[in-house]
Design a protein around this motif. Structure first.
Motif, short mmCIF file in Angstrom:
data_model
loop_
_atom_site.label_atom_id
_atom_site.label_comp_id
_atom_site.label_asym_id
_atom_site.label_seq_id
_atom_site.Cartn_x
_atom_site.Cartn_y
_atom_site.Cartn_z
N MET A 97 1.11 -1.13 0.09
CA MET A 97 0.09 0.09 0.04
C MET A 97 0.88 1.37 -0.08
O MET A 97 0.51 2.41 0.22
CB MET A 97 -1.02 0.06 1.09
N ASN A 98 1.99 1.24 -0.52
CA ASN A 98 3.03 2.43 -0.43
C ASN A 98 3.09 3.01 0.80
O ASN A 98 3.32 4.27 1.00
CB ASN A 98 2.75 3.26 -1.59
N THR A 99 3.17 2.19 2.03
CA THR A 99 3.41 2.80 3.15
C THR A 99 4.77 3.40 3.49
O THR A 99 4.88 4.23 4.31
CB THR A 99 2.88 1.72 4.21
N GLN A 100 5.83 2.74 2.87
CA GLN A 100 7.22 3.04 3.11
C GLN A 100 7.60 3.37 4.82
O GLN A 100 7.82 4.20 5.11
CB GLN A 100 7.49 4.43 2.52
N ASN A 101 7.13 2.22 5.37
CA ASN A 101 7.38 2.26 6.80
C ASN A 101 8.87 1.75 7.33
O ASN A 101 9.10 1.62 8.53
CB ASN A 101 6.50 1.29 7.50
N THR A 102 9.60 1.23 6.42
CA THR A 102 10.78 0.66 6.56
C THR A 102 11.94 1.85 7.10
O THR A 102 11.91 2.86 6.42
CB THR A 102 11.45 -0.17 5.47
N VAL A 103 12.62 1.34 7.94
CA VAL A 103 13.73 2.28 8.39
C VAL A 103 15.04 1.62 8.33
O VAL A 103 15.40 0.34 8.76
CB VAL A 103 13.54 2.60 9.86
N MET A 104 15.91 2.19 7.87
CA MET A 104 17.37 1.80 7.64
C MET A 104 18.43 2.59 8.62
O MET A 104 18.30 3.86 8.56
CB MET A 104 17.79 1.92 6.35
N VAL A 105 19.12 1.88 9.20
CA VAL A 105 20.16 2.35 10.02
C VAL A 105 21.72 2.15 9.57
O VAL A 105 22.16 1.07 9.55
CB VAL A 105 20.16 2.20 11.64
N GLU A 151 7.52 -8.84 3.85
CA GLU A 151 7.55 -8.69 2.58
C GLU A 151 8.55 -7.09 2.31
O GLU A 151 9.52 -6.73 1.44
CB GLU A 151 6.47 -8.51 1.98
N ASP A 152 8.06 -6.13 3.15
CA ASP A 152 8.67 -4.66 2.92
C ASP A 152 9.89 -4.65 3.21
O ASP A 152 10.74 -3.96 2.57
CB ASP A 152 7.71 -3.76 3.89
N GLY A 153 10.20 -5.30 4.12
CA GLY A 153 11.79 -5.18 4.69
C GLY A 153 12.55 -6.06 3.51
O GLY A 153 13.62 -5.72 3.37
N SER A 154 12.19 -7.18 3.27
CA SER A 154 12.81 -8.02 2.39
C SER A 154 13.13 -7.30 0.95
O SER A 154 14.15 -7.47 0.43
CB SER A 154 11.91 -9.19 2.05
N LEU A 155 12.35 -6.53 0.42
CA LEU A 155 12.23 -5.66 -0.64
C LEU A 155 13.39 -4.82 -0.54
O LEU A 155 14.05 -4.57 -1.51
CB LEU A 155 10.91 -5.07 -1.22
N VAL A 156 13.32 -4.12 0.65
CA VAL A 156 14.46 -3.01 0.82
C VAL A 156 15.95 -3.80 0.74
O VAL A 156 16.75 -3.39 0.26
CB VAL A 156 14.39 -2.38 2.21
#
Length: 199
Positions: A97-105, A151-156
């Motif tokens: 849903m294009n939420t873009q909730n992933t955070v990268m550190v 899924e979102d984290g895996s795509l990142v």
């Protein structure tokens, strides 16, 4: 089965007849359905008369084929320009849903990097460095309340690894981050980074 067949057929039509990857296309798709008495419907989709010309600047497929996970690293630190480009690729990953909730550190501080290595090794039950000596670690975090968080984290992660390869750098997916940041020590790190403990 009929719905799944229709969706698959539509996807192939989109893929083959869009101009995203192909410049020249042959004429026809032939669809074969095979039935098996013991199982549900099987189907094979074949193409005939299909030809295409690869774009001269099309290198993505070659990169996908050639990238490998690397498990031995030099001590030199990743430069800012390369790291910024890799993280930018992660930002453009698809998400539910294009939420873009992933955070990268991105961690280049040796003390924190070594702390993360120790925490990960403890989850694994080992004393070895699970980061294989890599001087830079990118931690990928997603709120598990999101129903597509895995899924979102895996795509990142996929984007990060491909971008690293494109920059001439090695990379490797290292698991067990969930257990690390479920611990009190992990939650303390999240607070230190100004992130919610729910990640």
């Amino acid at each position: 089965s009929l719905l799944y067949f229709y969706i698959s057929y539509s996807f192939l039509l989109f893929f083959l007849f869009s101009d995203l990857f192909i410049e020249k296309i042959g004429p026809i798709l032939i669809l074969f359905c095979l039935y098996n008495n013991k199982e549900k419907v099987y189907y094979i989709i074949r193409t005939i008369g299909l030809s295409f010309t690869k774009r001269k600047d099309f290198t993505m497929l070659e990169n996908l084929k050639e990238r490998r996970s690397i498990r031995k690293y030099r001590p030199e630190q990743v430069c800012d320009a390369h790291l910024d480009a890799i993280l930018e690729a992660g930002l453009y990953a698809a998400s539910g849903m294009n939420t873009q909730n992933t955070v990268m550190v991105a961690v280049r501080d040796k003390e924190i990097r070594d702390q993360l290595s120790r925490m990960n090794a403890e989850v694994m039950g080992s004393a070895a460095d699970p980061f294989y000596g890599a001087p830079c670690v990118v931690v990928v975090l997603v709120d598990p309340e999101r129903y597509t968080w895995v899924e979102d984290g895996s795509l990142v992660m996929g984007n990060l690894m491909q971008a690293a390869y494109d920059a001439g750098l090695g990379s490797c997916w290292i698991h067990r981050a969930q257990q690390m940041f479920d611990s009190e020590e992990g939650k303390a790190l999240l607070r230190k980074w100004g992130l919610p403990e729910t990640l």
